[in-house]
Enzyme design. Structure first.
Site, PDB file in Angstrom:
ATOM      1  N   ASP A 375      46.080  49.222  41.307  1.00 41.58           N
ATOM      2  CA  ASP A 375      45.001  48.695  40.464  1.00 41.58           C
ATOM      3  C   ASP A 375      44.141  47.726  41.290  1.00 41.58           C
ATOM      4  OD1 ASP A 375      44.376  48.369  37.298  1.00 41.58           O
ATOM      5  OD2 ASP A 375      44.013  46.475  38.370  1.00 41.58           O
ATOM      6  N   ILE A 376      42.833  47.846  41.132  1.00 39.58           N
ATOM      7  CA  ILE A 376      41.924  46.958  41.868  1.00 39.58           C
ATOM      8  C   ILE A 376      41.968  45.582  41.186  1.00 39.58           C
ATOM      9  CG2 ILE A 376      39.521  46.598  42.647  1.00 39.58           C
ATOM     10  CD1 ILE A 376      39.192  49.683  42.314  1.00 39.58           C
ATOM     11  N   GLU A 418      39.940  51.648  36.692  1.00 44.59           N
ATOM     12  CA  GLU A 418      40.105  51.362  38.113  1.00 44.59           C
ATOM     13  C   GLU A 418      41.576  51.438  38.493  1.00 44.59           C
ATOM     14  OE1 GLU A 418      40.758  49.280  36.022  1.00 44.59           O
ATOM     15  OE2 GLU A 418      41.408  47.351  36.786  1.00 44.59           O
TER      16      GLU A 418
HETATM   17  N1  LIG Z   1      32.085  50.268  37.050  1.00 38.77           N
HETATM   18  C1  LIG Z   1      33.076  50.795  36.368  1.00 38.77           C
HETATM   19  N2  LIG Z   1      33.858  49.993  35.660  1.00 38.77           N
HETATM   20  C2  LIG Z   1      34.911  50.510  34.983  1.00 38.77           C
HETATM   21  C3  LIG Z   1      35.194  51.860  35.021  1.00 38.77           C
HETATM   22  N3  LIG Z   1      36.292  52.103  34.268  1.00 38.77           N
HETATM   23  C4  LIG Z   1      36.703  50.928  33.799  1.00 38.77           C
HETATM   24  N4  LIG Z   1      35.873  49.928  34.244  1.00 38.77           N
HETATM   25  C5  LIG Z   1      35.958  48.543  33.997  1.00 38.77           C
HETATM   26  O1  LIG Z   1      37.049  47.997  34.681  1.00 38.77           O
HETATM   27  C6  LIG Z   1      37.421  46.794  34.062  1.00 38.77           C
HETATM   28  C7  LIG Z   1      38.904  46.641  34.063  1.00 38.77           C
HETATM   29  O2  LIG Z   1      39.216  45.341  33.885  1.00 38.77           O
HETATM   30  P1  LIG Z   1      40.587  44.877  33.451  1.00 38.77           P
HETATM   31  O3  LIG Z   1      41.448  46.016  33.089  1.00 38.77           O
HETATM   32  O4  LIG Z   1      40.373  43.843  32.324  1.00 38.77           O
HETATM   33  O5  LIG Z   1      41.225  44.084  34.616  1.00 38.77           O
HETATM   34  P2  LIG Z   1      40.706  43.473  35.937  1.00 38.77           P
HETATM   35  O6  LIG Z   1      39.356  42.840  35.706  1.00 38.77           O
HETATM   36  O7  LIG Z   1      40.698  44.484  37.015  1.00 38.77           O
HETATM   37  O8  LIG Z   1      41.710  42.399  36.230  1.00 38.77           O
HETATM   38  P3  LIG Z   1      43.128  42.626  36.767  1.00 38.77           P
HETATM   39  O9  LIG Z   1      43.470  44.032  36.583  1.00 38.77           O
HETATM   40  O10 LIG Z   1      43.989  41.785  35.892  1.00 38.77           O
HETATM   41  O11 LIG Z   1      43.086  42.206  38.131  1.00 38.77           O
HETATM   42  C8  LIG Z   1      36.782  46.794  32.698  1.00 38.77           C
HETATM   43  O12 LIG Z   1      35.731  45.822  32.631  1.00 38.77           O
HETATM   44  C9  LIG Z   1      36.201  48.184  32.603  1.00 38.77           C
HETATM   45  O13 LIG Z   1      34.971  48.175  31.869  1.00 38.77           O
HETATM   46  C10 LIG Z   1      34.331  52.695  35.770  1.00 38.77           C
HETATM   47  O14 LIG Z   1      34.477  53.902  35.838  1.00 38.77           O
HETATM   48  N5  LIG Z   1      33.288  52.143  36.426  1.00 38.77           N
END
Ligand SMILES: Nc1nc2c(ncn2[C@@H]2O[C@H](COP(=O)(O)OP(=O)(O)OP(=O)(O)O)[C@@H](O)[C@H]2O)c(=O)[nH]1
Length: 510
Positions: A375-376, A418
């Protein structure tokens, strides 16, 4: 309607003309046949000389009166006589029948010796040799008309010709059966020969046709009736076809090599202008001493077969093109159905059935199997700070590092957003952790620096690793264990890899 003569009639005519020529030549050289005109002229000369002897005798006895009586009497008796005159040496006409002067002059020089005779007579008083004068005898001209042409000799020759041609014809008809191959060949053999769909001819040692079947004759233009005795090159359609092939004609090759010729293919245009594609083969006919006695040549008309082949090849090409298009479309459909279009990683729907199969296999065969959940870190803030487009680029770069780091047997899947996962068949927990660690380092080093931003952010990622030996009962549970390990990485400061251990679930809940 065109009159054509058969071979028997032709040979009869040839023999006949030869015989007639010989007869005429014999007559010319040796005078075999009497010439009636010459005979008639001789008789007339004799007759004129007799008259002259009588006239000379009467003149000797000075019986001029008697001469005047005898001459008309002679004219009356012989209708061929026109006139008679007795002329002195000084050209004075002494005695003559009426109109002698006129008739004698009318006869031109050519008639001398034929219908005009001047017989010199002498004088006894002046010695036998002294010329006294002449007796002139004029006859009617000898017949020069058409009937004169039909002399007995000519009539004989004509009769001989007519009878000869009939006799030759019937004689040759009986005897030529042994020489004319078409007649000598039993009907059953010719029928079998004709039943062949291939055009076949048999050549003699001089490459002349001795036998041809009806299929060969069908290849010929309508007006060609006589085939036997001819060379193949004498047929214009065949000759023109031969001009377009480099090699020597197959039958010549066969005569030279004494073996079956190379197959030759050439095109020939028939009488209707239709182009035929012919496959030609020739086989030698050898005698007991291995000498070539002849050759059998076959012409296989493959025009229609060729056309059908051409159509088939075109059809096959179309089919193969369609097949390729279908395969491309299938691949595309598979990709659309199974692969995440943004990253090229497998989608979750297609990943899990395969992961379950790998899990079952590993359990059954007691093989290692590991699972990484990735996970990013703080991706939401990437989106928030740089926008979704940059966020997408980060996801794509992250996925490309995962895909590049995986082995062929590993399966990389976009788990959602992500978040990604990797199934590693054959890998234990330690090996999987090593893989995750390498990925983590590359992500930190490469993802942020690939973005079109200034300054470039540092992007990190977190990993959870679980192995089948951790006690997972299902593929889903193994994924859950890795997820729990990932939670630990996040919870412990991110940018790290954690291997699942028993009890982590409690930590996640807590
Ligand atoms: N740009 C983009 N954003 C995405 C995509 N799929 C999901 N996201 C975003 O990825 C974010 C995921 O955030 P979170 O799951 O809250 O977690 P995080 O910000 O990575 O924080 P941690 O995982 O706790 O490090 C959300 O804001 C989604 O809207 C995509 O295909 N493209």
């Amino acid at each position: 309607m065109k009159l054509t003569l058969g071979p028997t009639a032709r040979i009869s005519l040839g023999l006949l003309s030869l015989a007639v020529t010989l007869l005429l030549a014999l007559d010319l050289l040796l005078g075999v046949f009497p010439d009636p005109a010459r005979q008639a002229a001789q008789a007339r000369r004799q007759f004129a000389e007799n008259i002259a002897i009588q006239v000379a005798s009467l003149l000797m006895h000075d019986e001029r009166e008697r001469i005047s009586q005898i001459l008309p009497e002679l004219l009356r008796r012989d209708p061929a006589l026109q006139s008679i005159g007795v002329r002195t040496a000084d050209s004075r006409l002494l005695v003559a029948t009426p109109q002698h002067e006129l008739l004698w002059v009318q006869g031109d020089a050519q008639e001398t010796g034929r219908s005009r005779f001047a017989v010199s007579i002498g004088s006894a008083s002046r010695g036998e040799d002294a010329h006294w004068g002449q007796v002139e005898v004029a006859f009617t001209p000898l017949d020069k008309g058409l009937f004169a042409f039909f002399t007995p000799a000519i009539k004989l020759i004509l009769l001989f010709s007519l009878a000869g041609s009939v006799i030759y014809y019937f004689y040759l008809r009986r005897t030529l059966i042994h020489l004319d191959p078409s007649a000598a060949v039993p009907e059953r053999v010719q029928m079998a020969f004709d039943a062949m769909s291939e055009a076949v001819v048999v050549l003699d040692a001089k490459q002349r046709i001795v036998m041809a079947n009806s299929s060969f004759e069908k290849l010929l233009p309508d007006d060609t009736t006589l085939v036997t005795g001819r060379c193949l090159e004498s047929f214009p359609w065949l000759r023109m076809g031969l001009e377009h092939i480099d090699a020597i004609p197959p039958w010549e090759d066969c005569f030279r090599s004494k073996t079956r010729s190379e197959t030759a293919i050439f095109e020939a245009t028939d009488g209707d202008g239709k182009v035929h594609r012919l496959v030609v083969n020739a086989s030698p006919v050898l005698d007991a001493k291995n000498a070539v006695r002849g050759c059998m040549v076959s012409f296989n008309d493959v025009t229609e077969l060729d056309e059908a082949n051409r159509q088939l090849v075109a059809l096959m090409a179309d089919l193969s093109e369609s097949k390729e298009q279908l395969e491309v479309q299938n691949r595309e459909l598979y990709r659309l159905a199974n692969v995440d279009p943004m990253t090229g990683a497998r989608n979750r729907r297609s990943f899990f059935p395969e992961f379950e199969r790998l899990f079952a296999e590993a359990r059954e065969r007691d093989l290692p199997l590991a699972f990484i959940m990735a996970d990013i870190d703080k991706f939401k803030s990437v989106n928030d700070n740089y926008g979704h487009a940059i966020g997408d680029k980060v996801i794509q770069k992250f996925a490309s590092i995962l895909l590049a780091s995986a082995r062929d047997t590993d399966i990389v899947c976009r788990y959602g957003g992500e978040e990604f996962c990797v199934a590693l068949p054959g890998a234990d927990a330690e090996q999987a952790w090593q893989v995750a660690e390498r990925i983590r380092e590359r992500v930190k080093a490469e993802v942020g620096s690939s973005l079109p931003l200034d300054p470039q952010p540092v992007i990190t990622s977190s990993f959870g690793v679980a192995s089948i030996i951790s006690g997972a009962e299902s593929a889903e549970q193994l994924a859950d264990f890795a997820d729990q390990a990932l939670y630990h990485s996040k919870h412990n400061g991110r940018n790290r890899c954690t291997t699942y251990t028993v009890g982590m679930a409690q930590d996640k809940k807590g």
